[in-house]
Design a protein around this motif. Sequence first.
Motif, PDB file in Angstrom:
ATOM      1  N   UNK A 169       0.805  -1.211   0.000  1.00 47.18           N
ATOM      2  CA  UNK A 169       0.000   0.000   0.000  1.00 47.18           C
ATOM      3  C   UNK A 169       0.840   1.265   0.000  1.00 47.18           C
ATOM      4  N   UNK A 170       0.488   2.173  -0.922  1.00 50.73           N
ATOM      5  CA  UNK A 170       1.104   3.494  -1.015  1.00 50.73           C
ATOM      6  C   UNK A 170       2.632   3.430  -1.006  1.00 50.73           C
ATOM      7  N   UNK A 171       3.172   2.504  -1.794  1.00 47.51           N
ATOM      8  CA  UNK A 171       4.623   2.309  -1.820  1.00 47.51           C
ATOM      9  C   UNK A 171       5.332   3.349  -2.680  1.00 47.51           C
ATOM     10  N   UNK A 172       4.604   3.974  -3.598  1.00 45.09           N
ATOM     11  CA  UNK A 172       5.197   4.899  -4.550  1.00 45.09           C
ATOM     12  C   UNK A 172       4.388   6.189  -4.543  1.00 45.09           C
ATOM     13  N   UNK A 173       5.030   7.279  -4.900  1.00 44.11           N
ATOM     14  CA  UNK A 173       4.310   8.549  -5.019  1.00 44.11           C
ATOM     15  C   UNK A 173       4.637   9.178  -6.362  1.00 44.11           C
ATOM     16  N   UNK A 174       3.587   9.633  -7.057  1.00 43.46           N
ATOM     17  CA  UNK A 174       3.764  10.301  -8.343  1.00 43.46           C
ATOM     18  C   UNK A 174       2.911  11.563  -8.356  1.00 43.46           C
ATOM     19  N   UNK A 175       3.547  12.685  -8.678  1.00 40.10           N
ATOM     20  CA  UNK A 175       2.880  13.983  -8.625  1.00 40.10           C
ATOM     21  C   UNK A 175       2.221  14.217  -7.263  1.00 40.10           C
ATOM     22  N   UNK A 176       2.858  13.711  -6.216  1.00 42.62           N
ATOM     23  CA  UNK A 176       2.369  13.910  -4.860  1.00 42.62           C
ATOM     24  C   UNK A 176       1.241  12.985  -4.447  1.00 42.62           C
ATOM     25  N   UNK A 177       0.828  12.083  -5.330  1.00 41.74           N
ATOM     26  CA  UNK A 177      -0.252  11.134  -5.014  1.00 41.74           C
ATOM     27  C   UNK A 177       0.347   9.763  -4.717  1.00 41.74           C
ATOM     28  N   UNK A 178      -0.081   9.155  -3.627  1.00 39.02           N
ATOM     29  CA  UNK A 178       0.439   7.836  -3.262  1.00 39.02           C
ATOM     30  C   UNK A 178      -0.193   6.748  -4.121  1.00 39.02           C
ATOM     31  N   UNK A 179       0.646   5.807  -4.527  1.00 41.84           N
ATOM     32  CA  UNK A 179       0.238   4.743  -5.445  1.00 41.84           C
ATOM     33  C   UNK A 179       0.589   3.386  -4.826  1.00 41.84           C
ATOM     34  N   UNK A 180      -0.353   2.444  -4.905  1.00 41.11           N
ATOM     35  CA  UNK A 180      -0.082   1.079  -4.444  1.00 41.11           C
ATOM     36  C   UNK A 180       0.767   0.334  -5.467  1.00 41.11           C
ATOM     37  N   UNK A 181       1.546  -0.622  -4.976  1.00 39.89           N
ATOM     38  CA  UNK A 181       2.282  -1.539  -5.839  1.00 39.89           C
ATOM     39  C   UNK A 181       1.679  -2.919  -5.653  1.00 39.89           C
ATOM     40  N   UNK A 182       1.272  -3.550  -6.748  1.00 45.68           N
ATOM     41  CA  UNK A 182       0.622  -4.850  -6.676  1.00 45.68           C
ATOM     42  C   UNK A 182       1.612  -5.951  -7.042  1.00 45.68           C
ATOM     43  N   UNK A 183       1.617  -6.997  -6.252  1.00 45.76           N
ATOM     44  CA  UNK A 183       2.532  -8.119  -6.427  1.00 45.76           C
ATOM     45  C   UNK A 183       1.784  -9.256  -7.118  1.00 45.76           C
ATOM     46  N   UNK A 184       2.310  -9.680  -8.253  1.00 42.98           N
ATOM     47  CA  UNK A 184       1.738 -10.799  -8.994  1.00 42.98           C
ATOM     48  C   UNK A 184       2.771 -11.908  -9.097  1.00 42.98           C
ATOM     49  N   UNK A 185       2.299 -13.133  -9.198  1.00 40.23           N
ATOM     50  CA  UNK A 185       3.203 -14.257  -9.374  1.00 40.23           C
ATOM     51  C   UNK A 185       2.553 -15.372 -10.164  1.00 40.23           C
ATOM     52  N   UNK A 186       3.392 -16.203 -10.750  1.00 37.89           N
ATOM     53  CA  UNK A 186       2.930 -17.412 -11.421  1.00 37.89           C
ATOM     54  C   UNK A 186       3.853 -18.550 -11.018  1.00 37.89           C
ATOM     55  N   UNK A 187       3.276 -19.611 -10.477  1.00 36.87           N
ATOM     56  CA  UNK A 187       4.031 -20.800 -10.115  1.00 36.87           C
ATOM     57  C   UNK A 187       4.088 -21.751 -11.308  1.00 36.87           C
ATOM     58  N   UNK A 188       5.052 -22.640 -11.272  1.00 41.22           N
ATOM     59  CA  UNK A 188       5.137 -23.659 -12.323  1.00 41.22           C
ATOM     60  C   UNK A 188       3.838 -24.450 -12.386  1.00 41.22           C
ATOM     61  N   UNK A 189       3.227 -24.727 -11.230  1.00 40.25           N
ATOM     62  CA  UNK A 189       1.966 -25.471 -11.217  1.00 40.25           C
ATOM     63  C   UNK A 189       0.843 -24.669 -11.869  1.00 40.25           C
ATOM     64  N   UNK A 190       0.851 -23.335 -11.700  1.00 41.18           N
ATOM     65  CA  UNK A 190      -0.138 -22.484 -12.384  1.00 41.18           C
ATOM     66  C   UNK A 190       0.040 -22.599 -13.896  1.00 41.18           C
ATOM     67  N   UNK A 191       1.283 -22.519 -14.321  1.00 43.88           N
ATOM     68  CA  UNK A 191       1.595 -22.590 -15.753  1.00 43.88           C
ATOM     69  C   UNK A 191       1.191 -23.948 -16.327  1.00 43.88           C
ATOM     70  N   UNK A 192       1.542 -25.029 -15.617  1.00 46.28           N
ATOM     71  CA  UNK A 192       1.206 -26.368 -16.091  1.00 46.28           C
ATOM     72  C   UNK A 192      -0.305 -26.540 -16.200  1.00 46.28           C
ATOM     73  N   UNK A 193      -1.034 -26.003 -15.236  1.00 46.18           N
ATOM     74  CA  UNK A 193      -2.492 -26.105 -15.239  1.00 46.18           C
ATOM     75  C   UNK A 193      -3.084 -25.389 -16.450  1.00 46.18           C
ATOM     76  N   UNK A 194      -2.553 -24.210 -16.768  1.00 43.25           N
ATOM     77  CA  UNK A 194      -3.038 -23.451 -17.926  1.00 43.25           C
ATOM     78  C   UNK A 194      -2.680 -24.177 -19.236  1.00 43.25           C
ATOM     79  N   UNK A 195      -1.506 -24.790 -19.254  1.00 40.72           N
ATOM     80  CA  UNK A 195      -1.078 -25.496 -20.460  1.00 40.72           C
ATOM     81  C   UNK A 195      -1.944 -26.721 -20.718  1.00 40.72           C
ATOM     82  N   UNK A 196      -2.294 -27.437 -19.641  1.00 38.58           N
ATOM     83  CA  UNK A 196      -3.098 -28.638 -19.778  1.00 38.58           C
ATOM     84  C   UNK A 196      -4.574 -28.334 -19.993  1.00 38.58           C
ATOM     85  N   UNK A 197      -5.031 -27.221 -19.374  1.00 36.78           N
ATOM     86  CA  UNK A 197      -6.448 -26.840 -19.447  1.00 36.78           C
ATOM     87  C   UNK A 197      -6.565 -25.364 -19.808  1.00 36.78           C
ATOM     88  N   UNK A 198      -6.271 -25.000 -21.050  1.00 40.36           N
ATOM     89  CA  UNK A 198      -6.279 -23.576 -21.434  1.00 40.36           C
ATOM     90  C   UNK A 198      -7.674 -22.964 -21.358  1.00 40.36           C
TER      91      UNK A 198
END
Length: 198
Positions: A169-198
């Motif tokens: 939350x509010x990790x960055x500020x631009x033009x004086x406004x605080x901005x959240x930074x969102x963390x995304x990830x993909x595991x090998x199991x996520x990738x395998x699941x998408x590959x097998x069941x697109x």
Amino acid sequence: MKNRDFTRKPVLNGVKTILRPFEEGDGEQMVPILEELEVRRLTGSASNDDEARKSSTLEEAEHIRVWYATRNASNDRLDLAITDRETGALIGEAVFNEYDENTGNVNFRILIGAAGQGRGIGSEAIALFVRYGFEELDLHRIGLEVYSFNPRAERTYVKNGFVLEGIKREEFAYNGEYIDSKVYGMLRSDYDSRTLHP
């Protein structure tokens, strides 16, 4: 387990884009891309519009040229140029960095200038890079962070299988406004699941 060899710089072919090792002269082409206001704003390279509009100094431009001239010699990260398949023009970069040998986890970054946006090139580049990461480098997790004022990038990451894991939350500020930074990830199991069941 496959060899996580970051010294190999592959060529990844898509329908709209080709990701390839950086070549001589690419650094010169990256300078104006890195000077774009939106690129500076969305990557957190500037903290306000005035700063984002400033041109690179001669010293900064030279640093950029040297940086890209040395990417192929790096053995702890993978930097590839993103090109427009139709024209061959350099339009950005895709990067795996901050690799953790113990866990097989890596950070992912992508940057595309205005000339390559709005045509699905970014989404295809992500898919190609992620596939290489899991299928050839045998990574365990690919993670990234994106600022909350970049919903277009978020949609593209989600479309390609990344999962929201948390918010700084509010990790960055631009033009004086605080901005959240969102963390995304993909595991090998996520990738395998998408590959097998697109």
